[in-house]
Every structure is written in structure tokens, then in C-alpha cells.
Design a protein around this motif. Structure first.
Motif, PDB file in Angstrom:
ATOM      1  N   LEU A  16     -33.874 -19.660 -16.901  1.00  0.00           N
ATOM      2  CA  LEU A  16     -32.868 -18.602 -16.781  1.00  0.00           C
ATOM      3  C   LEU A  16     -31.850 -18.690 -17.908  1.00  0.00           C
ATOM      4  CD1 LEU A  16     -31.656 -16.196 -15.356  1.00  0.00           C
ATOM      5  CD2 LEU A  16     -30.432 -17.777 -13.839  1.00  0.00           C
ATOM      6  N   ALA A  17     -31.411 -19.903 -18.237  1.00  0.00           N
ATOM      7  CA  ALA A  17     -30.451 -20.058 -19.333  1.00  0.00           C
ATOM      8  C   ALA A  17     -31.042 -19.549 -20.647  1.00  0.00           C
ATOM      9  CB  ALA A  17     -30.047 -21.525 -19.462  1.00  0.00           C
ATOM     10  N   ALA A  18     -32.300 -19.882 -20.909  1.00  0.00           N
ATOM     11  CA  ALA A  18     -32.948 -19.431 -22.146  1.00  0.00           C
ATOM     12  C   ALA A  18     -33.115 -17.914 -22.146  1.00  0.00           C
ATOM     13  CB  ALA A  18     -34.306 -20.106 -22.302  1.00  0.00           C
ATOM     14  N   LEU A  19     -33.498 -17.348 -21.013  1.00  0.00           N
ATOM     15  CA  LEU A  19     -33.669 -15.896 -20.934  1.00  0.00           C
ATOM     16  C   LEU A  19     -32.335 -15.182 -21.128  1.00  0.00           C
ATOM     17  CD1 LEU A  19     -35.426 -13.410 -20.440  1.00  0.00           C
ATOM     18  CD2 LEU A  19     -35.004 -13.734 -17.975  1.00  0.00           C
ATOM     19  N   ALA A  20     -31.283 -15.670 -20.462  1.00  0.00           N
ATOM     20  CA  ALA A  20     -29.964 -15.053 -20.616  1.00  0.00           C
ATOM     21  C   ALA A  20     -29.507 -15.106 -22.074  1.00  0.00           C
ATOM     22  CB  ALA A  20     -28.950 -15.739 -19.700  1.00  0.00           C
ATOM     23  N   ASP A  21     -29.717 -16.237 -22.741  1.00  0.00           N
ATOM     24  CA  ASP A  21     -29.365 -16.354 -24.169  1.00  0.00           C
ATOM     25  C   ASP A  21     -30.155 -15.354 -25.002  1.00  0.00           C
ATOM     26  OD1 ASP A  21     -27.571 -18.408 -23.659  1.00  0.00           O
ATOM     27  OD2 ASP A  21     -28.932 -20.003 -24.322  1.00  0.00           O
ATOM     28  N   SER A  22     -31.435 -15.219 -24.711  1.00  0.00           N
ATOM     29  CA  SER A  22     -32.292 -14.311 -25.470  1.00  0.00           C
ATOM     30  C   SER A  22     -31.876 -12.857 -25.263  1.00  0.00           C
ATOM     31  CB  SER A  22     -33.751 -14.523 -25.068  1.00  0.00           C
ATOM     32  OG  SER A  22     -34.595 -13.786 -25.911  1.00  0.00           O
ATOM     33  N   VAL A  23     -31.587 -12.476 -24.027  1.00  0.00           N
ATOM     34  CA  VAL A  23     -31.159 -11.095 -23.748  1.00  0.00           C
ATOM     35  C   VAL A  23     -29.838 -10.807 -24.449  1.00  0.00           C
ATOM     36  CG1 VAL A  23     -30.327  -9.545 -21.909  1.00  0.00           C
ATOM     37  CG2 VAL A  23     -32.481 -10.800 -21.628  1.00  0.00           C
ATOM     38  N   ARG A  24     -28.899 -11.755 -24.418  1.00  0.00           N
ATOM     39  CA  ARG A  24     -27.624 -11.558 -25.132  1.00  0.00           C
ATOM     40  C   ARG A  24     -27.864 -11.401 -26.630  1.00  0.00           C
ATOM     41  NH1 ARG A  24     -25.617 -15.117 -21.272  1.00  0.00           N
ATOM     42  NH2 ARG A  24     -26.160 -16.950 -22.499  1.00  0.00           N
ATOM     43  N   GLU A  25     -28.736 -12.219 -27.191  1.00  0.00           N
ATOM     44  CA  GLU A  25     -29.042 -12.140 -28.626  1.00  0.00           C
ATOM     45  C   GLU A  25     -29.658 -10.778 -28.969  1.00  0.00           C
ATOM     46  OE1 GLU A  25     -32.624 -13.949 -31.049  1.00  0.00           O
ATOM     47  OE2 GLU A  25     -31.147 -15.517 -30.575  1.00  0.00           O
ATOM     48  N   ILE A  26     -30.587 -10.319 -28.146  1.00  0.00           N
ATOM     49  CA  ILE A  26     -31.206  -9.010 -28.374  1.00  0.00           C
ATOM     50  C   ILE A  26     -30.158  -7.903 -28.275  1.00  0.00           C
ATOM     51  CG2 ILE A  26     -32.803  -7.303 -27.383  1.00  0.00           C
ATOM     52  CD1 ILE A  26     -34.599  -9.755 -26.612  1.00  0.00           C
ATOM     53  N   GLU A  27     -29.288  -7.997 -27.274  1.00  0.00           N
ATOM     54  CA  GLU A  27     -28.254  -6.971 -27.093  1.00  0.00           C
ATOM     55  C   GLU A  27     -27.349  -6.907 -28.313  1.00  0.00           C
ATOM     56  OE1 GLU A  27     -25.090  -4.540 -26.288  1.00  0.00           O
ATOM     57  OE2 GLU A  27     -24.754  -6.676 -26.656  1.00  0.00           O
ATOM     58  N   HIS A  28     -26.926  -8.053 -28.829  1.00  0.00           N
ATOM     59  CA  HIS A  28     -26.059  -8.068 -30.012  1.00  0.00           C
ATOM     60  C   HIS A  28     -26.799  -7.535 -31.235  1.00  0.00           C
ATOM     61  CE1 HIS A  28     -22.931  -9.925 -27.795  1.00  0.00           C
ATOM     62  NE2 HIS A  28     -23.407 -11.151 -27.803  1.00  0.00           N
ATOM     63  N   HIS A  29     -28.070  -7.876 -31.372  1.00  0.00           N
ATOM     64  CA  HIS A  29     -28.889  -7.396 -32.483  1.00  0.00           C
ATOM     65  C   HIS A  29     -29.005  -5.870 -32.448  1.00  0.00           C
ATOM     66  CE1 HIS A  29     -32.248  -7.076 -35.289  1.00  0.00           C
ATOM     67  NE2 HIS A  29     -32.941  -6.458 -34.345  1.00  0.00           N
ATOM     68  N   VAL A  30     -29.317  -5.332 -31.278  1.00  0.00           N
ATOM     69  CA  VAL A  30     -29.473  -3.884 -31.146  1.00  0.00           C
ATOM     70  C   VAL A  30     -28.123  -3.182 -31.318  1.00  0.00           C
ATOM     71  CG1 VAL A  30     -30.127  -2.033 -29.548  1.00  0.00           C
ATOM     72  CG2 VAL A  30     -31.572  -4.063 -29.770  1.00  0.00           C
ATOM     73  N   ALA A  31     -27.058  -3.779 -30.792  1.00  0.00           N
ATOM     74  CA  ALA A  31     -25.722  -3.189 -30.925  1.00  0.00           C
ATOM     75  C   ALA A  31     -25.306  -3.077 -32.389  1.00  0.00           C
ATOM     76  CB  ALA A  31     -24.707  -4.016 -30.149  1.00  0.00           C
ATOM     77  N   ALA A  32     -25.741  -4.017 -33.215  1.00  0.00           N
ATOM     78  CA  ALA A  32     -25.387  -3.982 -34.635  1.00  0.00           C
ATOM     79  C   ALA A  32     -25.954  -2.748 -35.331  1.00  0.00           C
ATOM     80  CB  ALA A  32     -25.881  -5.252 -35.331  1.00  0.00           C
ATOM     81  N   ALA A  33     -27.015  -2.173 -34.764  1.00  0.00           N
ATOM     82  CA  ALA A  33     -27.619  -0.967 -35.351  1.00  0.00           C
ATOM     83  C   ALA A  33     -26.908   0.305 -34.903  1.00  0.00           C
ATOM     84  CB  ALA A  33     -29.101  -0.899 -34.976  1.00  0.00           C
ATOM     85  N   THR A 161     -21.349  -0.293 -22.405  1.00  0.00           N
ATOM     86  CA  THR A 161     -20.992   1.129 -22.398  1.00  0.00           C
ATOM     87  C   THR A 161     -20.436   1.512 -23.765  1.00  0.00           C
ATOM     88  OG1 THR A 161     -18.716   0.787 -21.635  1.00  0.00           O
ATOM     89  CG2 THR A 161     -20.422   1.064 -19.930  1.00  0.00           C
ATOM     90  N   ARG A 162     -20.679   2.756 -24.119  1.00  0.00           N
ATOM     91  CA  ARG A 162     -20.146   3.242 -25.399  1.00  0.00           C
ATOM     92  C   ARG A 162     -18.617   3.260 -25.346  1.00  0.00           C
ATOM     93  NH1 ARG A 162     -22.477   7.474 -29.477  1.00  0.00           N
ATOM     94  NH2 ARG A 162     -24.302   7.314 -28.149  1.00  0.00           N
ATOM     95  N   ALA A 163     -18.065   3.535 -24.171  1.00  0.00           N
ATOM     96  CA  ALA A 163     -16.601   3.601 -24.026  1.00  0.00           C
ATOM     97  C   ALA A 163     -15.945   2.240 -24.243  1.00  0.00           C
ATOM     98  CB  ALA A 163     -16.243   4.143 -22.647  1.00  0.00           C
ATOM     99  N   HIS A 164     -16.677   1.165 -24.002  1.00  0.00           N
ATOM    100  CA  HIS A 164     -16.163  -0.201 -24.183  1.00  0.00           C
ATOM    101  C   HIS A 164     -17.146  -0.976 -25.059  1.00  0.00           C
ATOM    102  CE1 HIS A 164     -13.113   0.552 -21.182  1.00  0.00           C
ATOM    103  NE2 HIS A 164     -14.060   1.080 -20.426  1.00  0.00           N
ATOM    104  N   ASP A 165     -17.339  -0.467 -26.273  1.00  0.00           N
ATOM    105  CA  ASP A 165     -18.339  -0.996 -27.198  1.00  0.00           C
ATOM    106  C   ASP A 165     -17.815  -2.252 -27.885  1.00  0.00           C
ATOM    107  OD1 ASP A 165     -20.540  -1.318 -28.759  1.00  0.00           O
ATOM    108  OD2 ASP A 165     -20.271   0.506 -29.931  1.00  0.00           O
ATOM    109  N   ASP A 166     -17.876  -3.368 -27.161  1.00  0.00           N
ATOM    110  CA  ASP A 166     -17.352  -4.631 -27.650  1.00  0.00           C
ATOM    111  C   ASP A 166     -18.216  -5.754 -27.083  1.00  0.00           C
ATOM    112  OD1 ASP A 166     -15.658  -7.127 -27.256  1.00  0.00           O
ATOM    113  OD2 ASP A 166     -14.281  -5.929 -28.466  1.00  0.00           O
TER     114      ASP A 166
END
Length: 189
Positions: A16-33, A161-166
Motif C-alpha cells: 500500500l505504501a508503494a502504491l500510494a507513492d506511485s499514485v502520488r508520483e503519477i498525479e504530480h507528473h500528470v499535473a505538470a502537463a 480539483t482545478r479550483a484548488h490546483d496545488d
């Protein structure tokens, strides 16, 4: 908020810890685009196993990633899948995916528009009218969902959310989007 030391904190499994880290990493990667992006799909593979089968990949990974993979057997590497099959919607796309046994899990990112429940109840039944209603509604929220799951294991979700894009405003949890979690899990069966 204070933590009562007498109350046991549930242990988080390495998976679970590894999956949570991976999902956060993917989210930050996609958010950068930025926003208004396509559906993106990622295979999740244990980094140690990947490096044993393809040692040459080590030269493509950051040294911090290699150190983390050496220290944690469940460290995951996400591999974005290019050239997804054509599908009329997300459900059809996911229903058509399957993974070899060498893939430990998968994650998907998708953007959606959501409304409060009361506003959804008033949405017209006609598809075109419903789309106009949704896009014009003053309470609509644009969200990006990232849902990942491991084969026969845990799931983890991230919602921005786009309204709280941070990066500090990303909601996370194991089952925030139950229908999408189920669809992601079905690709791993």
C-alpha cells in the motif's frame, strides 16, 4: 490535532505504501502537463524485478529511484502506455485492457466534471442537454482522478480539483472513486 499514543495506528503494508507513492508520483507528473489532458494509463512494475529482467534500464533511472528500489522491495516504477486502443469511453477502454503477469498493477488518470448531488438530480436526460447543463452549471467542479491498484492487493486514489490546483490540496485515500477502482481492478484479473 494530536495523536493519542494509547490508540494503535494501523500498520500500512509495504504494498500500500508503494502504491500510494506511485499514485502520488503519477498525479504530480500528470499535473505538470496542465489541465484538459487525455486519459493516461500506466503499468506498475516492481522496480527490483524490472531491473533484474532488464538491467540496462538502470541507466535511465534517477539515482534516488535506484536507491529507493534497493531499500524497498515493493518500490514501483510506472510505465506510461503509449498508443492506447481506440475506445468510445473510459469504461470500454478499461474493459479492453489486460496485463501480463509481469505487471504488478496499473493506474489510470482521467479528468471529469462533477456536480453536487442535488444538481445532478436536476440534470436533463437528453445527452446534449445534459452536457450543456453540466458545462454551464455554476457549481461544477473540474477534477483529475488518479486511480491505481495492485494485482490481488490494495487500491489508492488521488483527486485534484482545478479550483484548488496545488500539490498540497490533493485528496487521497484507498477507495475515493469506488466505481473506477473496480474498473481498474478488473484489468488485472
Amino acid at each position: 490535532m494530536s495523536i493519542d499514543p494509547a490508540v494503535p495506528v494501523p500498520a500500512v503494508s509495504p504494498q500500500l505504501a508503494a502504491l500510494a507513492d506511485s499514485v502520488r508520483e503519477i498525479e504530480h507528473h500528470v499535473a505538470a502537463a496542465g489541465w484538459d489532458g487525455p486519459v493516461r494509463v500506466f503499468a506498475l512494475v516492481r522496480t527490483q524485478h524490472m531491473l533484474r529482467t532488464e538491467p540496462g534500464l538502470a541507466s535511465q533511472l534517477d539515482s534516488a529511484v535506484l536507491d529507493a528500489a534497493r531499500a524497498e522491495p515493493w518500490h514501483l516504477t510506472s510505465v506510461e502506455q503509449e498508443e492506447l486502443p481506440a475506445a468510445p469511453d473510459l469504461e470500454t477502454l478499461l474493459a479492453g485492457l489486460s496485463w501480463p503477469s509481469t505487471v504488478d498493477g496499473m493506474a489510470v488518470t482521467v479528468e471529469r466534471v462533477v456536480l453536487p448531488p442535488a444538481a445532478e438530480e436536476a440534470m436533463p436526460q437528453d445527452t446534449e442537454a445534459a452536457l450543456e447543463y453540466l458545462l454551464a452549471h455554476p457549481e461544477r467542479q473540474d477534477v483529475r482522478l488518479v486511480v491505481g491498484a495492485l494485482r490481488d492487493g490494495p487500491a489508492w486514489c488521488a483527486v485534484r480539483t482545478r479550483a484548488h490546483d496545488d500539490d498540497e490540496q490533493v485528496g487521497q485515500g484507498p477507495d475515493l472513486v469506488p466505481g473506477l477502482v473496480s474498473a481498474v481492478r478488473s484489468t488485472l484479473e
